[in-house]
Design an enzyme around this catalytic site. Structure first.
Site, PDB file in Angstrom:
ATOM      1  N   CYS A 138     101.375   6.823  75.758  1.00  0.00           N
ATOM      2  CA  CYS A 138     100.820   5.514  75.351  1.00  0.00           C
ATOM      3  C   CYS A 138      99.157   5.349  75.209  1.00  0.00           C
ATOM      4  O   CYS A 138      98.591   5.659  75.951  1.00  0.00           O
ATOM      5  CB  CYS A 138     101.315   4.688  76.472  1.00  0.00           C
ATOM      6  SG  CYS A 138     100.232   2.770  76.244  1.00  0.00           S
TER       7      CYS A 138
ATOM      8  N   CYS B  51      97.577   3.244  78.117  1.00  0.00           N
ATOM      9  CA  CYS B  51      97.290   3.418  79.475  1.00  0.00           C
ATOM     10  C   CYS B  51      95.968   3.983  79.427  1.00  0.00           C
ATOM     11  O   CYS B  51      95.083   4.530  78.796  1.00  0.00           O
ATOM     12  CB  CYS B  51      98.267   4.391  79.999  1.00  0.00           C
ATOM     13  SG  CYS B  51      99.954   3.675  80.451  1.00  0.00           S
TER      14      CYS B  51
ATOM     15  N   HIS C  94     101.702   0.020  82.792  1.00  0.00           N
ATOM     16  CA  HIS C  94     102.414   0.336  81.628  1.00  0.00           C
ATOM     17  C   HIS C  94     103.664  -0.618  81.470  1.00  0.00           C
ATOM     18  O   HIS C  94     104.007  -1.251  80.550  1.00  0.00           O
ATOM     19  CB  HIS C  94     102.569   1.586  81.430  1.00  0.00           C
ATOM     20  CG  HIS C  94     103.352   1.986  79.885  1.00  0.00           C
ATOM     21  ND1 HIS C  94     102.905   2.208  78.858  1.00  0.00           N
ATOM     22  CD2 HIS C  94     104.707   1.979  79.807  1.00  0.00           C
ATOM     23  CE1 HIS C  94     103.628   2.299  77.913  1.00  0.00           C
ATOM     24  NE2 HIS C  94     104.955   2.205  78.196  1.00  0.00           N
TER      25      HIS C  94
ATOM     26  N   ASN D 201     102.203 -10.615  70.954  1.00  0.00           N
ATOM     27  CA  ASN D 201     103.390 -10.456  70.311  1.00  0.00           C
ATOM     28  C   ASN D 201     104.287  -9.712  71.654  1.00  0.00           C
ATOM     29  O   ASN D 201     103.632  -8.720  72.078  1.00  0.00           O
ATOM     30  CB  ASN D 201     103.641  -9.695  69.366  1.00  0.00           C
ATOM     31  CG  ASN D 201     102.800 -10.325  67.899  1.00  0.00           C
ATOM     32  OD1 ASN D 201     102.955 -11.477  67.976  1.00  0.00           O
ATOM     33  ND2 ASN D 201     102.502  -9.403  67.030  1.00  0.00           N
TER      34      ASN D 201
ATOM     35  N   HIS E 258     102.837  -1.402  76.111  1.00  0.00           N
ATOM     36  CA  HIS E 258     102.157  -1.552  77.114  1.00  0.00           C
ATOM     37  C   HIS E 258     101.593  -3.014  76.984  1.00  0.00           C
ATOM     38  O   HIS E 258     101.319  -3.468  76.068  1.00  0.00           O
ATOM     39  CB  HIS E 258     101.160  -0.797  76.738  1.00  0.00           C
ATOM     40  CG  HIS E 258     100.201  -0.787  78.081  1.00  0.00           C
ATOM     41  ND1 HIS E 258      99.942   0.387  79.063  1.00  0.00           N
ATOM     42  CD2 HIS E 258      99.394  -1.423  78.656  1.00  0.00           C
ATOM     43  CE1 HIS E 258      99.066   0.034  79.867  1.00  0.00           C
ATOM     44  NE2 HIS E 258      98.585  -1.053  79.482  1.00  0.00           N
TER      45      HIS E 258
ATOM     46  N   HIS F 288      99.924  -5.912  76.294  1.00  0.00           N
ATOM     47  CA  HIS F 288      98.761  -6.376  75.377  1.00  0.00           C
ATOM     48  C   HIS F 288      98.782  -7.488  74.422  1.00  0.00           C
ATOM     49  O   HIS F 288     100.011  -7.802  74.074  1.00  0.00           O
ATOM     50  CB  HIS F 288      98.078  -5.114  74.560  1.00  0.00           C
ATOM     51  CG  HIS F 288      99.242  -4.712  73.581  1.00  0.00           C
ATOM     52  ND1 HIS F 288     100.421  -4.140  73.536  1.00  0.00           N
ATOM     53  CD2 HIS F 288      98.712  -4.759  72.073  1.00  0.00           C
ATOM     54  CE1 HIS F 288     100.917  -4.064  72.340  1.00  0.00           C
ATOM     55  NE2 HIS F 288      99.788  -4.490  71.417  1.00  0.00           N
TER      56      HIS F 288
ATOM     57  N   GLN G 207      96.331  -9.478  71.107  1.00  0.00           N
ATOM     58  CA  GLN G 207      95.338  -9.115  70.037  1.00  0.00           C
ATOM     59  C   GLN G 207      94.365 -10.352  69.865  1.00  0.00           C
ATOM     60  O   GLN G 207      94.776 -11.397  70.058  1.00  0.00           O
ATOM     61  CB  GLN G 207      95.908  -8.831  68.850  1.00  0.00           C
ATOM     62  CG  GLN G 207      96.984  -7.517  68.915  1.00  0.00           C
ATOM     63  CD  GLN G 207      97.672  -7.118  67.538  1.00  0.00           C
ATOM     64  OE1 GLN G 207      97.026  -6.822  66.735  1.00  0.00           O
ATOM     65  NE2 GLN G 207      99.028  -7.376  67.813  1.00  0.00           N
TER      66      GLN G 207
END
Ligand SMILES: [Zn+2]
Length: 373
Positions: free
Chosen positions: A84, A87, A147, A187, A198, A200, A202
């Protein structure tokens, strides 16, 4: 210069912001709530320079901007957890985040849809074909070093830190030349097409006003001309007075399923005092947001008995020069209709932009009230 670090306070209290640079020149910013370890780890990866840029083109038939980003086809797609890139860098494994731990981290996307400085659009074929560089910026916002967590698992303090990071990105990116609108979103779920598991989100700094925002601006101007009032203030007041589609209401925010919801479960969250964007929220609004938003996400996860519900969470912010009538709000929706059915954008939606929703907005609101903890 990799590892260069400078720490400065953000416009919001208690958040420490540390700006560093990755090996290929991209910016990485750590946000820490109060004291944290020094964020001085150096990116030691051998990274190639960034891929070439994209192009934006104006659809002459609809007036919508389209981004052509052919270079993104090579981007990382659903890597195994041990590879990932979001991470922290630990045990000799180097990721996009050189530190061995972090709270919230934001960095420039390695495969951006939009990047670089603005330039004058080029017109061809007597103005029918308008295009320009895909200027702007795409950033990745990591909500936690964990994660396996999701946003709904965050503490209110961490959710508040994410809000502070979104606010800081909005302030900084809005001030850049050529940026028209700053769009913060998440998303969540492979069903949505998420390429990295993971937790997150944007941030896109757009060189144009998004088509949905442009339509809202037209509707707001028409409402002002017809009534002398603000469209979004009237919408929120009407939903609060009606009450049937309200899901959650606090002192400073109300969440409701919109009258003409497009998605099976769709919630719009508005601050009671209208503001154009995140930078204009006051202390009371900022303090209350985390608990309401976390509660909404947790209710989404309880809707189907299937664990984590896939969703899109979209902050609508006023573009530059259109701050008078538009209203900051968050639109949260899922593509899941039932425990084993997804809503696909098929012929009617994809072909015509005309949505068919299989769940009555009033029923969706009732269900979202029922799944309170
Ligand atoms: Zn990870």
């Amino acid at each position: 210069m990799p590892g260069t670090s400078l720490t400065q306070p953000t416009p919001v209290s208690l958040t420490v912001r540390t700006v560093t640079t990755l090996a290929d020149g991209r910016q990485l910013i750590y946000y820490d709530g109060g004291a944290a370890a020094p964020r001085d780890a150096v990116d030691e990866r051998p990274l190639d320079p960034q891929a070439p840029g994209s192009e934006v083109r104006l659809d002459p038939a609809t007036g919508d901007w389209v981004t052509i980003a052919a270079h993104r086809q090579a981007r990382t797609y659903q890597p195994p957890a041990e590879e990932c890139p979001l991470c922290p860098s630990r045990d000799g494994r180097l990721s996009e985040i050189p530190a061995d731990d972090y709270q919230v981290a934001v960095f420039e996307n390695r495969f951006p849809s939009l990047a670089g400085p603005p330039a004058e659009p080029v017109r061809a074929a007597e103005g029918l074909w308008t295009s320009g560089p895909g200027a702007g910026r795409c950033e990745v916002v990591c909500f936690t070093a964990d994660h396996d967590a999701s946003f709904a698992d965050l503490t209110p303090e961490r959710a508040r830190l994410v809000l502070d990071a979104w606010t800081d990105r909005t302030a900084e990116l809005s001030a850049r030349p050529g940026v028209r609108q700053v769009y913060c979103f998440e998303n969540r779920g492979a069903e949505i097409g998420v390429t990295l598991a993971h937790p997150h989100g944007q941030v896109y700094a757009l060189p144009f006003t998004a088509p949905r925002t442009a339509r809202m601006a037209v509707r707001a101007a028409e409402h002002r001309a017809a009534t002398g009032r603000n469209l979004f203030e009237d919408l929120l007041a009407a939903e609060r007075a009606h009450g049937g589609r309200v899901v959650l209401a606090g002192e400073h925010w109300t969440a409701f399923v919109p009258f003409a919801a497009r998605w099976p479960y769709e919630v719009h969250l508005y601050p009671h005092r209208r503001v154009p964007d995140l930078t204009a929220l006051d202390a009371g609004q900022r303090d209350e947001f985390p608990s309401l938003y976390l509660e909404l996400l947790r209710r989404f996860d309880r809707l189907f008995g299937t664990g984590r519900t896939p969703y899109i969470s979209a902050w609508h912010q006023a573009p530059a020069g259109q701050r008078d009538e538009l209203a900051l709000h968050l639109e949260l929706f899922t593509v899941r209709r039932t425990a084993d059915k997804l809503k696909y954008l098929a012929g009617v939606e994809s072909g015509m932009d005309a949505f068919v929703n299989d769940v009555a907005p009033e029923d969706a609101a009732r269900r979202l009230r029922e799944v309170a903890a």
